[in-house]
Design a protein around this motif. Structure first.
Motif, short mmCIF file in Angstrom:
data_model
loop_
_atom_site.label_atom_id
_atom_site.label_comp_id
_atom_site.label_asym_id
_atom_site.label_seq_id
_atom_site.Cartn_x
_atom_site.Cartn_y
_atom_site.Cartn_z
N LEU A 141 0.84 -1.20 0.00
CA LEU A 141 0.00 0.00 0.00
C LEU A 141 0.87 1.25 0.00
O LEU A 141 0.60 2.21 -0.73
CB LEU A 141 -0.92 -0.01 1.22
CG LEU A 141 -1.75 1.25 1.47
CD1 LEU A 141 -2.68 1.53 0.29
CD2 LEU A 141 -2.54 1.11 2.77
N ARG A 142 1.92 1.25 0.81
CA ARG A 142 2.81 2.41 0.83
C ARG A 142 3.43 2.66 -0.55
O ARG A 142 3.55 3.80 -1.00
CB ARG A 142 3.90 2.20 1.88
CG ARG A 142 3.44 2.40 3.31
CD ARG A 142 4.53 2.04 4.29
NE ARG A 142 4.18 2.39 5.66
CZ ARG A 142 4.71 1.79 6.72
NH1 ARG A 142 5.61 0.82 6.57
NH2 ARG A 142 4.36 2.16 7.94
N ARG A 143 3.82 1.58 -1.21
CA ARG A 143 4.39 1.74 -2.56
C ARG A 143 3.37 2.37 -3.50
O ARG A 143 3.71 3.24 -4.31
CB ARG A 143 4.84 0.39 -3.10
CG ARG A 143 6.13 -0.13 -2.49
CD ARG A 143 6.58 -1.38 -3.24
NE ARG A 143 7.87 -1.86 -2.75
CZ ARG A 143 8.56 -2.84 -3.32
NH1 ARG A 143 8.10 -3.44 -4.41
NH2 ARG A 143 9.72 -3.22 -2.83
N ALA A 144 2.13 1.92 -3.42
CA ALA A 144 1.09 2.44 -4.31
C ALA A 144 0.84 3.92 -4.06
O ALA A 144 0.44 4.65 -4.97
CB ALA A 144 -0.20 1.65 -4.12
N LEU A 145 1.07 4.37 -2.82
CA LEU A 145 0.84 5.77 -2.47
C LEU A 145 2.12 6.60 -2.52
O LEU A 145 2.07 7.80 -2.21
CB LEU A 145 0.26 5.85 -1.05
CG LEU A 145 -1.11 5.22 -0.82
CD1 LEU A 145 -1.49 5.33 0.66
CD2 LEU A 145 -2.18 5.87 -1.69
N ASP A 146 3.25 5.97 -2.90
CA ASP A 146 4.55 6.65 -2.82
C ASP A 146 4.78 7.20 -1.41
O ASP A 146 5.22 8.34 -1.23
CB ASP A 146 4.65 7.80 -3.85
CG ASP A 146 4.75 7.28 -5.27
OD1 ASP A 146 5.24 6.16 -5.45
OD2 ASP A 146 4.30 7.99 -6.19
N ASP A 147 4.48 6.39 -0.43
CA ASP A 147 4.61 6.76 0.98
C ASP A 147 5.93 6.21 1.50
O ASP A 147 6.09 4.99 1.59
CB ASP A 147 3.43 6.21 1.78
CG ASP A 147 3.26 6.89 3.12
OD1 ASP A 147 3.83 7.97 3.31
OD2 ASP A 147 2.54 6.33 3.97
N ASP A 148 6.86 7.06 1.82
CA ASP A 148 8.20 6.66 2.25
C ASP A 148 8.13 5.86 3.55
O ASP A 148 7.68 6.37 4.58
CB ASP A 148 9.07 7.90 2.44
CG ASP A 148 10.52 7.57 2.74
OD1 ASP A 148 10.84 6.38 2.93
OD2 ASP A 148 11.34 8.50 2.77
N ALA A 149 8.58 4.62 3.51
CA ALA A 149 8.50 3.76 4.70
C ALA A 149 9.36 4.27 5.83
O ALA A 149 9.07 4.03 7.01
CB ALA A 149 8.89 2.33 4.33
N THR A 150 10.46 4.97 5.52
CA THR A 150 11.35 5.45 6.58
C THR A 150 10.79 6.70 7.27
O THR A 150 11.10 6.96 8.43
CB THR A 150 12.75 5.77 6.01
OG1 THR A 150 12.62 6.76 4.98
CG2 THR A 150 13.37 4.50 5.43
N ALA A 151 9.99 7.47 6.55
CA ALA A 151 9.35 8.65 7.13
C ALA A 151 7.94 8.76 6.53
O ALA A 151 7.66 9.66 5.73
CB ALA A 151 10.16 9.90 6.85
#
Length: 250
Positions: free
Chosen positions: A209-219
């Motif tokens: 899901l984070r990848r699909a949203l371009d949501d940086d896993a580190t921040a």
């Protein structure tokens, strides 16, 4: 779906695995077809009536299961559950990125696979007609809008393609900003069954899901990790956003 016979296509090069899955699916009322190769799976998928769901192994003797999945996705929109001995996170993410609706690792519990199949079919069912007298269900946040009525997600005003499971996971978290959900709670609310397998399935889908949203896993900007507990949605809602109808669950 009373009185409707659903068809499942089980694809695995191990006859005993096919027989085990076929037995459990038949017990749940499915008519089961089997295939031991990728080529046979693609042929079976063209038969009428088409299967309602495909259980697909990755390690096939001819075509790789990921390639089979890609070819299936080119021609038709069939719910697909990957069932594979490849347990590395990269392999799971690759299967999800190729279009799998869910991913089960071997060894598995047959009842868990059957529960996953049921959950995938629920998510694939056509959404009920929206009541024009009810307000639209939209959650708005800085940089993100989640429209449950249309099942659309916009990130910085750009439409993002999410799988049905990714959407339901996002909605569950975003509907309650700041609330921490354990992995078991997410399995029950999103997948639709009590936890009987590896909790990593939640972790992997959150990363997807984070990848699909371009949501940086580190921040992360949207989906945060609460170490040792679970996950929560981070931003507060926009005050003017329509409020979803109460009492509804994804």
């Amino acid at each position: 779906m009373s009185g409707v016979i659903r068809t499942a296509l089980v694809v695995d090069d191990e006859p005993q695995i096919r027989a085990l899955l076929a037995a459990y699916l038949a017990r749940d009322g499915f008519e089961v077809r089997e295939a031991g190769t990728g080529a046979e799976a693609l042929r079976q998928a063209t038969l009428q009536p088409p299967p309602d769901v495909v259980l697909l192994d990755v390690g096939l003797p001819d075509l790789d299961g990921i390639e089979v999945l890609r070819r299936l996705r080119r021609d038709r929109d069939l719910p697909v559950v990957m069932v594979s001995a490849r347990t590395e996170e990269g392999d799971i993410l690759m299967g999800l990125a190729a279009g799998a609706d869910d991913y089960v690792t071997k060894p598995f519990r047959p009842r868990e696979v059957a529960a996953r199949v049921a959950a995938v079919l629920r998510r694939a069912a056509p959404a009920p007609q929206a009541d024009p007298g009810q307000p639209e269900e939209v959650l708005s946040f800085p940089g993100l809008q989640v429209d449950r009525t249309r099942r659309e997600v916009r990130r910085d005003d750009r439409l993002r393609e999410l799988s049905a499971l990714q959407f339901d996971l996002l909605w569950t978290l975003a509907e309650h900003p700041g609330r921490v959900f354990t992995r078991d709670q997410l399995l029950q609310r999103v997948w639709g069954y009590d936890h009987v397998g590896d909790e990593r399935v939640v972790d992997v889908h959150v990363r997807s899901l984070r990848r699909a949203l371009d949501d940086d896993a580190t921040a992360p900007r949207f989906v945060g990790t609460v170490r040792g507990v679970g996950y929560k949605f981070l931003p507060a809602r926009v005050a003017s956003d329509p409020v979803p109808r109460s009492g509804q669950q994804p």
